[in-house]
Motif scaffolding. Sequence first.
Motif, PDB file in Angstrom:
ATOM      1  N   LEU A 152     -25.472  51.033 -19.886  1.00  0.00           N
ATOM      2  CA  LEU A 152     -25.676  52.305 -19.204  1.00  0.00           C
ATOM      3  C   LEU A 152     -27.005  52.265 -18.456  1.00  0.00           C
ATOM      4  O   LEU A 152     -27.996  51.761 -18.978  1.00  0.00           O
ATOM      5  CB  LEU A 152     -25.688  53.465 -20.203  1.00  0.00           C
ATOM      6  N   THR A 153     -27.008  52.800 -17.245  1.00  0.00           N
ATOM      7  CA  THR A 153     -28.232  52.881 -16.457  1.00  0.00           C
ATOM      8  C   THR A 153     -28.441  54.331 -16.019  1.00  0.00           C
ATOM      9  O   THR A 153     -27.471  55.048 -15.776  1.00  0.00           O
ATOM     10  CB  THR A 153     -28.166  51.980 -15.213  1.00  0.00           C
ATOM     11  N   PRO A 154     -29.696  54.789 -15.914  1.00  0.00           N
ATOM     12  CA  PRO A 154     -29.954  56.199 -15.606  1.00  0.00           C
ATOM     13  C   PRO A 154     -29.656  56.599 -14.164  1.00  0.00           C
ATOM     14  O   PRO A 154     -29.722  57.774 -13.837  1.00  0.00           O
ATOM     15  CB  PRO A 154     -31.443  56.363 -15.912  1.00  0.00           C
ATOM     16  N   SER A 155     -29.357  55.627 -13.297  1.00  0.00           N
ATOM     17  CA  SER A 155     -29.093  55.946 -11.898  1.00  0.00           C
ATOM     18  C   SER A 155     -28.215  54.865 -11.285  1.00  0.00           C
ATOM     19  O   SER A 155     -28.102  53.750 -11.809  1.00  0.00           O
ATOM     20  CB  SER A 155     -30.402  56.054 -11.101  1.00  0.00           C
ATOM     21  N   ASP A 156     -27.600  55.190 -10.154  1.00  0.00           N
ATOM     22  CA  ASP A 156     -26.785  54.193  -9.445  1.00  0.00           C
ATOM     23  C   ASP A 156     -27.665  53.062  -8.923  1.00  0.00           C
ATOM     24  O   ASP A 156     -27.246  51.902  -8.919  1.00  0.00           O
ATOM     25  CB  ASP A 156     -26.055  54.854  -8.270  1.00  0.00           C
ATOM     26  N   HIS A 161     -29.343  47.304  -9.532  1.00  0.00           N
ATOM     27  CA  HIS A 161     -30.375  46.329  -9.906  1.00  0.00           C
ATOM     28  C   HIS A 161     -29.898  45.452 -11.058  1.00  0.00           C
ATOM     29  O   HIS A 161     -30.087  44.222 -11.036  1.00  0.00           O
ATOM     30  CB  HIS A 161     -31.666  47.046 -10.303  1.00  0.00           C
ATOM     31  N   VAL A 162     -29.262  46.062 -12.060  1.00  0.00           N
ATOM     32  CA  VAL A 162     -28.776  45.292 -13.201  1.00  0.00           C
ATOM     33  C   VAL A 162     -27.684  44.319 -12.755  1.00  0.00           C
ATOM     34  O   VAL A 162     -27.631  43.166 -13.211  1.00  0.00           O
ATOM     35  CB  VAL A 162     -28.271  46.228 -14.310  1.00  0.00           C
ATOM     36  N   ARG A 163     -26.829  44.750 -11.854  1.00  0.00           N
ATOM     37  CA  ARG A 163     -25.815  43.842 -11.320  1.00  0.00           C
ATOM     38  C   ARG A 163     -26.459  42.681 -10.581  1.00  0.00           C
ATOM     39  O   ARG A 163     -26.003  41.533 -10.673  1.00  0.00           O
ATOM     40  CB  ARG A 163     -24.869  44.605 -10.396  1.00  0.00           C
ATOM     41  N   ASP A 164     -27.541  42.972  -9.853  1.00  0.00           N
ATOM     42  CA  ASP A 164     -28.241  41.921  -9.121  1.00  0.00           C
ATOM     43  C   ASP A 164     -28.882  40.905 -10.063  1.00  0.00           C
ATOM     44  O   ASP A 164     -29.129  39.757  -9.660  1.00  0.00           O
ATOM     45  CB  ASP A 164     -29.314  42.529  -8.208  1.00  0.00           C
ATOM     46  N   LEU A 165     -29.173  41.320 -11.288  1.00  0.00           N
ATOM     47  CA  LEU A 165     -29.700  40.369 -12.270  1.00  0.00           C
ATOM     48  C   LEU A 165     -28.647  39.333 -12.658  1.00  0.00           C
ATOM     49  O   LEU A 165     -28.979  38.302 -13.236  1.00  0.00           O
ATOM     50  CB  LEU A 165     -30.148  41.111 -13.535  1.00  0.00           C
ATOM     51  N   GLY A 166     -27.385  39.635 -12.367  1.00  0.00           N
ATOM     52  CA  GLY A 166     -26.298  38.727 -12.720  1.00  0.00           C
ATOM     53  C   GLY A 166     -25.577  39.118 -13.994  1.00  0.00           C
ATOM     54  O   GLY A 166     -24.805  38.332 -14.536  1.00  0.00           O
ATOM     55  N   ALA A 168     -22.818  40.412 -16.229  1.00  0.00           N
ATOM     56  CA  ALA A 168     -21.378  40.400 -15.968  1.00  0.00           C
ATOM     57  C   ALA A 168     -20.610  41.439 -16.763  1.00  0.00           C
ATOM     58  O   ALA A 168     -19.433  41.677 -16.498  1.00  0.00           O
ATOM     59  CB  ALA A 168     -20.813  39.006 -16.267  1.00  0.00           C
ATOM     60  N   THR A 169     -21.247  42.068 -17.744  1.00  0.00           N
ATOM     61  CA  THR A 169     -20.538  43.033 -18.573  1.00  0.00           C
ATOM     62  C   THR A 169     -20.333  44.336 -17.808  1.00  0.00           C
ATOM     63  O   THR A 169     -20.843  44.531 -16.704  1.00  0.00           O
ATOM     64  CB  THR A 169     -21.315  43.290 -19.884  1.00  0.00           C
ATOM     65  N   ARG A 170     -19.603  45.267 -18.397  1.00  0.00           N
ATOM     66  CA  ARG A 170     -19.334  46.557 -17.759  1.00  0.00           C
ATOM     67  C   ARG A 170     -20.619  47.380 -17.665  1.00  0.00           C
ATOM     68  O   ARG A 170     -21.350  47.512 -18.652  1.00  0.00           O
ATOM     69  CB  ARG A 170     -18.290  47.306 -18.581  1.00  0.00           C
ATOM     70  N   ILE A 171     -20.895  47.936 -16.479  1.00  0.00           N
ATOM     71  CA  ILE A 171     -22.113  48.719 -16.247  1.00  0.00           C
ATOM     72  C   ILE A 171     -21.710  50.067 -15.668  1.00  0.00           C
ATOM     73  O   ILE A 171     -20.943  50.139 -14.700  1.00  0.00           O
ATOM     74  CB  ILE A 171     -23.071  48.006 -15.265  1.00  0.00           C
ATOM     75  N   GLU A 172     -22.224  51.139 -16.263  1.00  0.00           N
ATOM     76  CA  GLU A 172     -21.954  52.494 -15.783  1.00  0.00           C
ATOM     77  C   GLU A 172     -23.279  53.248 -15.667  1.00  0.00           C
ATOM     78  O   GLU A 172     -24.193  53.040 -16.467  1.00  0.00           O
ATOM     79  CB  GLU A 172     -21.040  53.250 -16.753  1.00  0.00           C
ATOM     80  N   SER A 173     -23.379  54.137 -14.674  1.00  0.00           N
ATOM     81  CA  SER A 173     -24.578  54.956 -14.558  1.00  0.00           C
ATOM     82  C   SER A 173     -24.378  56.257 -15.331  1.00  0.00           C
ATOM     83  O   SER A 173     -23.299  56.847 -15.306  1.00  0.00           O
ATOM     84  CB  SER A 173     -24.905  55.245 -13.088  1.00  0.00           C
ATOM     85  N   LEU A 174     -25.405  56.661 -16.040  1.00  0.00           N
ATOM     86  CA  LEU A 174     -25.403  57.891 -16.832  1.00  0.00           C
ATOM     87  C   LEU A 174     -26.809  58.466 -16.802  1.00  0.00           C
ATOM     88  O   LEU A 174     -27.731  57.911 -17.406  1.00  0.00           O
ATOM     89  CB  LEU A 174     -24.977  57.624 -18.278  1.00  0.00           C
ATOM     90  N   GLN A 175     -26.964  59.562 -16.082  1.00  0.00           N
ATOM     91  CA  GLN A 175     -28.275  60.207 -16.021  1.00  0.00           C
ATOM     92  C   GLN A 175     -28.671  60.683 -17.416  1.00  0.00           C
ATOM     93  O   GLN A 175     -27.848  61.244 -18.145  1.00  0.00           O
ATOM     94  CB  GLN A 175     -28.206  61.389 -15.059  1.00  0.00           C
ATOM     95  N   ASN A 176     -29.924  60.441 -17.801  1.00  0.00           N
ATOM     96  CA  ASN A 176     -30.372  60.803 -19.149  1.00  0.00           C
ATOM     97  C   ASN A 176     -30.343  62.302 -19.387  1.00  0.00           C
ATOM     98  O   ASN A 176     -30.144  62.749 -20.509  1.00  0.00           O
ATOM     99  CB  ASN A 176     -31.787  60.267 -19.399  1.00  0.00           C
ATOM    100  N   GLY A 177     -30.575  63.075 -18.356  1.00  0.00           N
ATOM    101  CA  GLY A 177     -30.472  64.523 -18.467  1.00  0.00           C
ATOM    102  C   GLY A 177     -31.776  65.200 -18.846  1.00  0.00           C
ATOM    103  O   GLY A 177     -32.665  64.615 -19.463  1.00  0.00           O
TER     104      GLY A 177
END
Length: 367
Positions: A152-156, A161-166, A168-177
């Motif tokens: 989970l990442t706090p923003s798109d 950025h995490v995808r650019d690190l390479g 490969a697992t599932r990544i979703e954005s979730l604002q912390n709130g």
Amino acid sequence: MASDLPAVAAFTDSFLPTVNGVTYTVSTWRDRWHARGGEMPIVYPRSTHVPENGEYPVSSLPFPFYDGYRIAVPRAPASVRNVDVVHAHTPFGLGVAAWRLAEKCDVPLVATYHTPTAEYAEYVGPDAVTGFVRDASERWERWFLDRADLVLTPSDRTRDHVRDLGVATRIESLQNGVDTEWFRPTDGDDFRARHDLPDGPLVGYTGRHGYEKRLSDLLAAAEGIDATLVFGGDGPAREELEREAAERDVDARFLGFLDRDELPAFYSVLDAFAFPSPVETEGLVALEANACGTPVAGVNAGALSETIVDGETGYHYEPGDVDGFRTAIRRTLDESDRLSENCLASRDDVSVERAIDDLEEHYRSLW
């Protein structure tokens, strides 16, 4: 209270009494999860914080290069075993313990990417080793995150950025709130009087005074603006910032650490919040300011590129463009009434309650 919510073990290398975006998110999520009848024990490095029910400190040592951060023994207490999900809020130290526990109990591992640790490499040693530390940090982050079932990442922007690190697992954005019950417009007159702040426009920032936050850009941009700068918080760059403010003859007030009780009044008394940090994964303080009706002038980099809706909740400027920063602050001040209305209209969208709704959906998607 009976609940069908999954039991979640949260592991973090940063917790109370240190106050930052990670500790705020972990503790707030825990409180909201409990309010819904769920369990979320927290495993954290032992410190001066007195553990409450459901908090499990483990042995730790201070990290010499970064104040407030501790190195914990990577183990899971025996009391934290019977869980449905393990959630790591760090890729280091206790993140390793979280991964081991998830493997041992054969339950999903979720990892939230809160902080681009490679950006803090300059704290570890001289310039000669900064590049090595940055590369090593990114390699480790990639290795760790690939072992999670969900990242989970706090923003798109941070997700990209995490995808650019390479990873490969599932990544979703979730604002912390944001706790919009707490962060709401309030009368700031008492705060202004208590801290002896002058009449007239106030432009402020609160948070860690770290070099990576580029707060000196704010001092440079403030030259020529008829407003008082108000800094809340503390950190390694504070003394240097105070000297620079005096050299630039900028009216800047450094209030030091502000208790959470003071923050709604702090944000509310400001006419504009200024945020030059290019390394944010969410920029939680900008959202807190917005929830109090205060628009933000911030850099068009990192998560602030999306946290600030340009022309709606504040204005952007390009990284390193001090003149552009000055213009963004002036526009935010000039249009503060309109921008403030937009900020208040978006409160529900950034609330922690919505974040917890989404968090529950993400947990349940793992089965």
